[in-house]
Scaffold this active site. Structure first.
Site, short mmCIF file in Angstrom:
data_model
loop_
_atom_site.label_atom_id
_atom_site.label_comp_id
_atom_site.label_asym_id
_atom_site.label_seq_id
_atom_site.Cartn_x
_atom_site.Cartn_y
_atom_site.Cartn_z
CB CYS A 75 1.00 1.30 4.36
SG CYS A 75 -0.61 0.85 5.03
CG ASP B 186 -2.78 14.71 -4.46
OD1 ASP B 186 -3.70 14.07 -3.92
OD2 ASP B 186 -2.36 14.46 -5.61
N GLY C 88 -14.63 8.02 -7.17
CA GLY C 88 -13.33 8.16 -7.82
C GLY C 88 -12.15 7.80 -6.93
CB CYS D 1 -0.91 -0.01 1.23
SG CYS D 1 -1.78 1.55 1.46
CG HIS E 49 -3.95 4.01 3.51
ND1 HIS E 49 -2.90 3.29 4.07
CD2 HIS E 49 -4.25 5.00 4.39
CE1 HIS E 49 -2.60 3.81 5.26
NE2 HIS E 49 -3.40 4.87 5.47
CG HIS F 35 -6.73 9.46 0.79
ND1 HIS F 35 -6.91 8.16 0.38
CD2 HIS F 35 -7.09 10.23 -0.27
CE1 HIS F 35 -7.37 8.15 -0.85
NE2 HIS F 35 -7.49 9.39 -1.28
CG HIS G 157 -8.42 14.64 -1.39
ND1 HIS G 157 -7.51 14.56 -2.43
CD2 HIS G 157 -9.03 13.42 -1.34
CE1 HIS G 157 -7.57 13.34 -2.98
NE2 HIS G 157 -8.49 12.64 -2.33
CG ASN H 5 -12.85 11.04 -3.53
OD1 ASN H 5 -13.89 11.69 -3.50
ND2 ASN H 5 -11.72 11.52 -4.01
P1 5GP Z 1 -8.37 9.48 -4.32
O1 5GP Z 1 -8.71 9.65 -5.76
O2 5GP Z 1 -8.10 8.02 -3.96
O3 5GP Z 1 -9.31 10.14 -3.36
O4 5GP Z 1 -7.01 10.27 -4.12
C1 5GP Z 1 -5.74 9.71 -4.21
C2 5GP Z 1 -4.78 10.86 -4.33
O5 5GP Z 1 -3.49 10.40 -4.02
C3 5GP Z 1 -4.71 11.48 -5.73
O6 5GP Z 1 -5.06 12.85 -5.65
C4 5GP Z 1 -3.26 11.24 -6.15
O7 5GP Z 1 -2.75 12.34 -6.87
C5 5GP Z 1 -2.56 11.05 -4.83
N1 5GP Z 1 -1.40 10.16 -4.89
C6 5GP Z 1 -1.36 8.93 -5.44
N2 5GP Z 1 -0.14 8.38 -5.27
C7 5GP Z 1 0.61 9.30 -4.60
C8 5GP Z 1 1.95 9.31 -4.12
O8 5GP Z 1 2.71 8.36 -4.29
N3 5GP Z 1 2.35 10.43 -3.48
C9 5GP Z 1 1.53 11.49 -3.26
N4 5GP Z 1 2.05 12.53 -2.60
N5 5GP Z 1 0.26 11.52 -3.69
C10 5GP Z 1 -0.20 10.43 -4.35
ZN ZN Z 2 -2.29 1.40 3.66
#
Ligand code: 5GP
Ligand code: ZN
Length: 119
Positions: free
Chosen positions: A12, A35, A98, A9, A103, A105, A107, A92
């Site tokens: 993680c 991000d 989306g 992950c 994991h 989180h 925003h 989300n």
């Molecule tokens: P989700 O769409 O799952 O709500 O948001 C995932 C977010 O994680 C996206 O905005 C994506 O740009 C960000 N993200 C994905 N992988 C990484 C990473 O390795 N490092 C960072 N800093 N952000 C990431």
């Molecule tokens: Zn995780």
């Protein structure tokens, strides 16, 4: 399901420090970092140290983690200068929302006038 950490992950691995990602804030239960693909001038992710796949996996026994997440989100917004203009905190959960990283989180978005509406 909640578990301590999952080796495959990405969040993680970031939370454990393994990826060398710069943390802009921390609490007992969360880390905050920028991000990779920012959607606003300030776009920070609030990520629990413990692995939960998404919001639905946080049960009543773990409710404190949600309070900790929102308190850190607010603190980060203040530290990033967003209190004057305002900011948005979202999570989300699942494909229609989306979610791409499985994991939990939150925003934190701000620094410009955000698109109105929730979907
Ligand atoms: P989700 O769409 O799952 O709500 O948001 C995932 C977010 O994680 C996206 O905005 C994506 O740009 C960000 N993200 C994905 N992988 C990484 C990473 O390795 N490092 C960072 N800093 N952000 C990431
Ligand atoms: Zn995780």
């Amino acid at each position: 399901m909640a578990s301590a950490t999952e080796s495959d992950c990405i969040f993680c691995r970031i939370a454990s420090g393994e990826m060398g990602t710069e943390l802009i804030a921390e609490s007992d239960q969360h880390v905050a970092f920028r991000d990779l693909s920012p959607q606003a001038p300030v776009h920070v992710l609030i990520v629990p140290r413990q692995h939960y796949a998404s919001l639905r996996d946080v049960g009543p026994d773990d409710a404190g983690v949600l309070a900790d997440a929102l308190l850190l989100a607010s603190r980060v917004a203040g530290e990033q200068g967003l209190y004057d203009g305002g900011y948005r905190v979202i999570t989300n959960d699942g494909p229609d929302a989306g979610q791409t990283v499985h994991h939990l989180h939150f925003h934190v978005l701000g620094g410009k006038e955000l698109r109105a509406g929730l979907g």
